[in-house]
Design a protein around this motif. Sequence first.
Motif, PDB file in Angstrom:
ATOM      1  N   UNK A 399     -75.791 -22.633 -11.459  1.00 30.09           N
ATOM      2  CA  UNK A 399     -75.475 -23.223 -10.120  1.00 30.09           C
ATOM      3  C   UNK A 399     -74.812 -22.269  -9.302  1.00 30.09           C
ATOM      4  N   UNK A 400     -73.484 -21.832  -9.532  1.00 31.75           N
ATOM      5  CA  UNK A 400     -72.744 -20.781  -9.046  1.00 31.75           C
ATOM      6  C   UNK A 400     -73.242 -19.724  -8.350  1.00 31.75           C
ATOM      7  N   UNK A 401     -74.130 -19.074  -9.519  1.00 24.35           N
ATOM      8  CA  UNK A 401     -74.604 -17.811  -9.165  1.00 24.35           C
ATOM      9  C   UNK A 401     -76.031 -17.670  -8.474  1.00 24.35           C
ATOM     10  N   UNK A 402     -76.635 -18.725  -8.325  1.00 24.50           N
ATOM     11  CA  UNK A 402     -77.488 -19.060  -7.630  1.00 24.50           C
ATOM     12  C   UNK A 402     -77.206 -19.042  -6.084  1.00 24.50           C
ATOM     13  N   UNK A 403     -76.202 -20.056  -5.967  1.00 17.85           N
ATOM     14  CA  UNK A 403     -75.607 -20.272  -4.430  1.00 17.85           C
ATOM     15  C   UNK A 403     -74.963 -19.088  -3.956  1.00 17.85           C
ATOM     16  N   UNK A 404     -74.461 -17.940  -5.111  1.00 22.93           N
ATOM     17  CA  UNK A 404     -73.986 -16.776  -4.433  1.00 22.93           C
ATOM     18  C   UNK A 404     -75.156 -15.707  -4.122  1.00 22.93           C
ATOM     19  N   UNK A 405     -76.242 -15.877  -4.770  1.00 23.96           N
ATOM     20  CA  UNK A 405     -77.448 -14.959  -4.410  1.00 23.96           C
ATOM     21  C   UNK A 405     -77.859 -15.339  -2.860  1.00 23.96           C
ATOM     22  N   UNK A 406     -77.988 -16.864  -2.670  1.00 24.39           N
ATOM     23  CA  UNK A 406     -78.524 -17.346  -1.470  1.00 24.39           C
ATOM     24  C   UNK A 406     -77.557 -17.080  -0.263  1.00 24.39           C
ATOM     25  N   UNK A 407     -76.206 -17.071  -0.787  1.00 21.61           N
ATOM     26  CA  UNK A 407     -75.281 -16.655   0.168  1.00 21.61           C
ATOM     27  C   UNK A 407     -75.473 -15.322   0.697  1.00 21.61           C
ATOM     28  N   UNK A 408     -75.973 -14.389  -0.072  1.00 20.44           N
ATOM     29  CA  UNK A 408     -76.072 -12.904   0.175  1.00 20.44           C
ATOM     30  C   UNK A 408     -77.395 -12.646   0.968  1.00 20.44           C
ATOM     31  N   UNK A 409     -77.969 -13.712   1.193  1.00 17.71           N
ATOM     32  CA  UNK A 409     -79.479 -13.524   2.023  1.00 17.71           C
ATOM     33  C   UNK A 409     -79.322 -13.456   3.673  1.00 17.71           C
ATOM     34  N   UNK A 410     -79.781 -12.119   4.030  1.00 15.24           N
ATOM     35  CA  UNK A 410     -79.661 -11.813   5.271  1.00 15.24           C
ATOM     36  C   UNK A 410     -80.339 -12.910   6.257  1.00 15.24           C
ATOM     37  N   UNK A 411     -80.116 -12.896   7.422  1.00 20.29           N
ATOM     38  CA  UNK A 411     -80.429 -13.681   8.377  1.00 20.29           C
ATOM     39  C   UNK A 411     -82.130 -13.701   8.640  1.00 20.29           C
TER      40      UNK A 411
END
Length: 533
Positions: A399-411
Amino acid sequence: MVIKVSTSGAATEAARRHLDQLVADRFASRLFAEDGTMWGEAAVEESSKRLGWTKAPEVSAPLVPEIVALREKLNAAGVDRIVLCGMGGSSLAPEVMTRTAGIALDVLDSTHPEQVAEALSEGIERTAVVVSSKSGSTVETDSQRRAFAAAFEAAGIDPRERIIIVTDPGSPLDQAAREAGNQVFNADPTVGGRFSALTAFGLVPAGLAGLDLDEFLAEAASVTDELSADSPQNPGLVLGAAIAGGEPIKTYLGVVDQGTDIVGFGDWAEQLIAESTGKEGKGLLPVVLGADAPEIGLPIPDLQIVRLVADAAEDAALGDEINVSGPLAEQMLLWEVAVSVAGQIVGINPFDQPDVESAKIAARAMLDATPEPTPPAFVDGAIAVRGTESIVAGRNSVKDVVESLLAALPDHGYVAVQAYANRLGLDELVKSRDLIAHRARRPVTFGWGPRFLHSTGQFHKGGPRVGVFLQITTNDDSDVVIPERPFTFGELIRAQAAGDGSVLEGNGMPVLQLELQDVDAGVEQLLEALRSI
């Protein structure tokens, strides 16, 4: 029935912005006259020898009697199962053709050992195999051919009688197959792989499986006059201008099947559009969506929805959408024209694929070096986690790493889910796409590896570098040997995943790899983690 395209809102404005100039430039008639000068001086050498698809319904007609004769010969020998070994356009076109017609064709476009083993084990005595490759050097297809040749020999069957080759004339595969005594069908060398649906690459496997090729080619031929007309009503010009003519351009093309009888069209359109336009930091990325996909209801300004409908004249497009209708053969030619138009508007050469090779080179290097597997950053339940340091560092759950990946998603970015798994046995994994889209609120693509490397893989590396990538791999107990090769199918697919990941990271885009160490438990755990975000 004829093809129809209707637009509304911003899509209409995009089309109007370019139609007059396209007509004045005689784009359509010059395209069908195989004029390769319309995509800029740098593209002339390649594009001028890649326009044979405009004549494919006529040029391919002489192939039909030969294909029908072979089908009858195979049937008389007790062969009622056709397997296609091919990648990209070589497999996606005949797959949608046969699925739409309700005809059985087993498509092996994977190096996953479980999927390969299933293809090899099912009724080998009643099987014939079509091996499709322009050059024959494609590692996936060459490996599959070797595996089937060994399986036929083990069953006491002469592989020359059961392996049919489709390739370009004079290719290494053409020469080797003829010397070996295989039956060979030559495709038109003036047609690139993703435009090859109406050539031998589409017709041979589909025809051997039972498709009525005369009818299919006649449908395509029936719209050539309409698509070659220099008219603002030309549906190919309208569609191409509508999908590429926005200011600013809408990078993402949401393809939605709104209840037509065409099965799997989005997968074929995905490779045609993404591989043709995704280069030089530009491009259009198709996103295959269900009718209730999260993206449709979200405010995503750079997403253009295209709906395949029963009748675009009656089901007029609403909002800022595009509706397209027509039989499959006609739509294949329509979309090939539209992508050619889009290439000119975007300002790229739609007939090359400069970045496809990078992942192949990286995978080959890993196979040659045979490095030890990278230790996981951590293991959470049935899933081992690896990935870009900035994504996985300091985390200890999926869960944490998927959230981290999505947080890196550009606008203006997108998420690509890449499943290096047996696509015939893991339907549940596809649910991850919608779950991620709900949370990312951006376009999300889902591709089965390694076949997506021959379609959206070009856009990932050549298009705008705004993607974040979720690789899903499996740790399988069994493997399949590739005859006369120093690596197995399991080693090959792992190298392909690692090689593509390294290229993406090298281009500055984050990659998260989740290895399902127990497949069933891992899928359940992943979906539950996505639901909890």
